[in-house]
Write a protein that holds these residues in place. Structure first.
Motif, PDB file in Angstrom:
ATOM      1  N   GLU A 225      49.754  34.201  38.982  1.00  0.00           N
ATOM      2  CA  GLU A 225      49.102  35.079  39.965  1.00  0.00           C
ATOM      3  C   GLU A 225      49.094  36.525  39.471  1.00  0.00           C
ATOM      4  O   GLU A 225      48.121  37.253  39.687  1.00  0.00           O
ATOM      5  CB  GLU A 225      49.819  34.998  41.312  1.00  0.00           C
ATOM      6  CG  GLU A 225      49.522  33.740  42.083  1.00  0.00           C
ATOM      7  CD  GLU A 225      50.122  33.759  43.472  1.00  0.00           C
ATOM      8  OE1 GLU A 225      50.594  34.833  43.921  1.00  0.00           O
ATOM      9  OE2 GLU A 225      50.118  32.694  44.113  1.00  0.00           O
ATOM     10  N   ILE A 226      50.157  36.939  38.816  1.00  0.00           N
ATOM     11  CA  ILE A 226      50.210  38.306  38.282  1.00  0.00           C
ATOM     12  C   ILE A 226      49.154  38.471  37.195  1.00  0.00           C
ATOM     13  O   ILE A 226      48.423  39.461  37.165  1.00  0.00           O
ATOM     14  CB  ILE A 226      51.607  38.626  37.726  1.00  0.00           C
ATOM     15  CG1 ILE A 226      52.652  38.541  38.832  1.00  0.00           C
ATOM     16  CG2 ILE A 226      51.621  40.017  37.099  1.00  0.00           C
ATOM     17  CD1 ILE A 226      54.072  38.575  38.333  1.00  0.00           C
ATOM     18  N   ALA A 227      49.034  37.488  36.313  1.00  0.00           N
ATOM     19  CA  ALA A 227      48.044  37.553  35.234  1.00  0.00           C
ATOM     20  C   ALA A 227      46.630  37.614  35.815  1.00  0.00           C
ATOM     21  O   ALA A 227      45.797  38.399  35.350  1.00  0.00           O
ATOM     22  CB  ALA A 227      48.192  36.354  34.306  1.00  0.00           C
ATOM     23  N   ARG A 228      46.364  36.815  36.847  1.00  0.00           N
ATOM     24  CA  ARG A 228      45.037  36.850  37.481  1.00  0.00           C
ATOM     25  C   ARG A 228      44.786  38.209  38.148  1.00  0.00           C
ATOM     26  O   ARG A 228      43.679  38.739  38.083  1.00  0.00           O
ATOM     27  CB  ARG A 228      44.899  35.715  38.489  1.00  0.00           C
ATOM     28  CG  ARG A 228      44.612  34.375  37.828  1.00  0.00           C
ATOM     29  CD  ARG A 228      44.258  33.309  38.843  1.00  0.00           C
ATOM     30  NE  ARG A 228      45.428  32.889  39.618  1.00  0.00           N
ATOM     31  CZ  ARG A 228      46.342  32.021  39.192  1.00  0.00           C
ATOM     32  NH1 ARG A 228      46.232  31.486  38.000  1.00  0.00           N
ATOM     33  NH2 ARG A 228      47.365  31.692  39.953  1.00  0.00           N
ATOM     34  N   ALA A 229      45.804  38.771  38.778  1.00  0.00           N
ATOM     35  CA  ALA A 229      45.655  40.083  39.417  1.00  0.00           C
ATOM     36  C   ALA A 229      45.392  41.176  38.381  1.00  0.00           C
ATOM     37  O   ALA A 229      44.731  42.165  38.677  1.00  0.00           O
ATOM     38  CB  ALA A 229      46.899  40.419  40.230  1.00  0.00           C
ATOM     39  N   LEU A 230      45.903  40.971  37.169  1.00  0.00           N
ATOM     40  CA  LEU A 230      45.663  41.939  36.098  1.00  0.00           C
ATOM     41  C   LEU A 230      44.289  41.756  35.460  1.00  0.00           C
ATOM     42  O   LEU A 230      43.893  42.527  34.602  1.00  0.00           O
ATOM     43  CB  LEU A 230      46.738  41.811  35.018  1.00  0.00           C
ATOM     44  CG  LEU A 230      48.128  42.261  35.432  1.00  0.00           C
ATOM     45  CD1 LEU A 230      49.151  41.878  34.360  1.00  0.00           C
ATOM     46  CD2 LEU A 230      48.171  43.749  35.690  1.00  0.00           C
ATOM     47  N   GLY A 231      43.555  40.729  35.894  1.00  0.00           N
ATOM     48  CA  GLY A 231      42.202  40.492  35.373  1.00  0.00           C
ATOM     49  C   GLY A 231      42.133  39.445  34.295  1.00  0.00           C
ATOM     50  O   GLY A 231      41.073  39.220  33.720  1.00  0.00           O
ATOM     51  N   TYR A 232      43.251  38.777  34.015  1.00  0.00           N
ATOM     52  CA  TYR A 232      43.253  37.721  33.008  1.00  0.00           C
ATOM     53  C   TYR A 232      43.076  36.387  33.697  1.00  0.00           C
ATOM     54  O   TYR A 232      43.611  36.154  34.783  1.00  0.00           O
ATOM     55  CB  TYR A 232      44.578  37.724  32.234  1.00  0.00           C
ATOM     56  CG  TYR A 232      44.794  38.996  31.470  1.00  0.00           C
ATOM     57  CD1 TYR A 232      44.126  39.231  30.280  1.00  0.00           C
ATOM     58  CD2 TYR A 232      45.675  39.973  31.940  1.00  0.00           C
ATOM     59  CE1 TYR A 232      44.330  40.412  29.579  1.00  0.00           C
ATOM     60  CE2 TYR A 232      45.886  41.147  31.246  1.00  0.00           C
ATOM     61  CZ  TYR A 232      45.202  41.355  30.065  1.00  0.00           C
ATOM     62  OH  TYR A 232      45.392  42.517  29.373  1.00  0.00           O
ATOM     63  N   ARG A 233      42.320  35.515  33.107  1.00  0.00           N
ATOM     64  CA  ARG A 233      42.063  34.190  33.669  1.00  0.00           C
ATOM     65  C   ARG A 233      42.633  33.114  32.763  1.00  0.00           C
ATOM     66  O   ARG A 233      41.978  32.671  31.831  1.00  0.00           O
ATOM     67  CB  ARG A 233      40.567  33.950  33.844  1.00  0.00           C
ATOM     68  CG  ARG A 233      39.894  34.971  34.723  1.00  0.00           C
ATOM     69  CD  ARG A 233      40.182  34.683  36.173  1.00  0.00           C
ATOM     70  NE  ARG A 233      39.608  35.718  37.022  1.00  0.00           N
ATOM     71  CZ  ARG A 233      40.279  36.297  37.982  1.00  0.00           C
ATOM     72  NH1 ARG A 233      41.502  35.962  38.220  1.00  0.00           N
ATOM     73  NH2 ARG A 233      39.711  37.211  38.709  1.00  0.00           N
ATOM     74  N   PRO A 234      43.909  32.690  33.021  1.00  0.00           N
ATOM     75  CA  PRO A 234      44.474  31.614  32.206  1.00  0.00           C
ATOM     76  C   PRO A 234      43.745  30.303  32.444  1.00  0.00           C
ATOM     77  O   PRO A 234      43.145  30.089  33.491  1.00  0.00           O
ATOM     78  CB  PRO A 234      45.927  31.498  32.678  1.00  0.00           C
ATOM     79  CG  PRO A 234      46.160  32.648  33.586  1.00  0.00           C
ATOM     80  CD  PRO A 234      44.834  33.203  33.982  1.00  0.00           C
ATOM     81  N   ARG A 235      43.802  29.429  31.453  1.00  0.00           N
ATOM     82  CA  ARG A 235      43.200  28.092  31.606  1.00  0.00           C
ATOM     83  C   ARG A 235      43.950  27.346  32.678  1.00  0.00           C
ATOM     84  O   ARG A 235      45.156  27.435  32.802  1.00  0.00           O
ATOM     85  CB  ARG A 235      43.276  27.310  30.296  1.00  0.00           C
ATOM     86  CG  ARG A 235      42.192  27.697  29.329  1.00  0.00           C
ATOM     87  CD  ARG A 235      42.284  26.849  28.124  1.00  0.00           C
ATOM     88  NE  ARG A 235      43.312  27.479  27.283  1.00  0.00           N
ATOM     89  CZ  ARG A 235      43.951  26.886  26.319  1.00  0.00           C
ATOM     90  NH1 ARG A 235      43.726  25.629  26.063  1.00  0.00           N
ATOM     91  NH2 ARG A 235      44.849  27.514  25.606  1.00  0.00           N
TER      92      ARG A 235
END
Length: 135
Positions: A124-134
């Motif tokens: 969720e932190i990565a997505r909030a930072l604008g990164y989209r993990p697989r």
């Protein structure tokens, strides 16, 4: 007694099997002497993209790089943050990352997060930072 071309005596063979048991069970080295452990990669080692040395051209290349970067950020967050930190807001994340000696790049990225939002995990932190993990 079995006859073959073994260079080891049965006693030496059993001793070596015994030495390898810990490694085979744990998946990592069990030597107490650090000289036997493999060295970690150096800062100046060549970094190879996860997609291989030559990524496919065009949009696929950009998507592969974005996914690799997102996965790297998520993995670094997961490595530095314990499960007891979550759910967490920006302030508690910064405290935990500071205590884990996180790199400045990661600290700066977390400082960009909104102050009021709460996050349940590193993804969720990565997505909030604008990164989209697989997924």
């Amino acid at each position: 007694m079995e006859r073959g071309s073994s260079r080891l005596s049965p006693h030496e063979d059993d001793q070596r099997k015994h030495e390898l048991q810990g490694f085979l069970r744990s998946g990592h080295t069990t030597h107490a002497n650090e000289a036997y452990d493999p060295e970690p990669p150096a800062d100046d080692d060549v970094h190879v993209d996860p997609g291989g040395p030559v990524l496919p051209p065009g949009e696929e290349r950009e998507r592969a790089r974005a996914e690799a970067e997102a996965e790297e950020i998520r993995a670094e967050l997961a490595r530095r943050l314990s499960r007891t930190v979550f759910p967490a807001d920006r302030a508690s994340l910064l405290r935990a990352l500071s205590g884990a000696y996180a790199p400045d790049v990661l600290m700066d990225a977390v400082r960009e997060l909104p102050t009021d939002d709460r996050y349940a995990n590193a993804g969720e932190i990565a997505r909030a930072l604008g990164y989209r993990p697989r997924v």
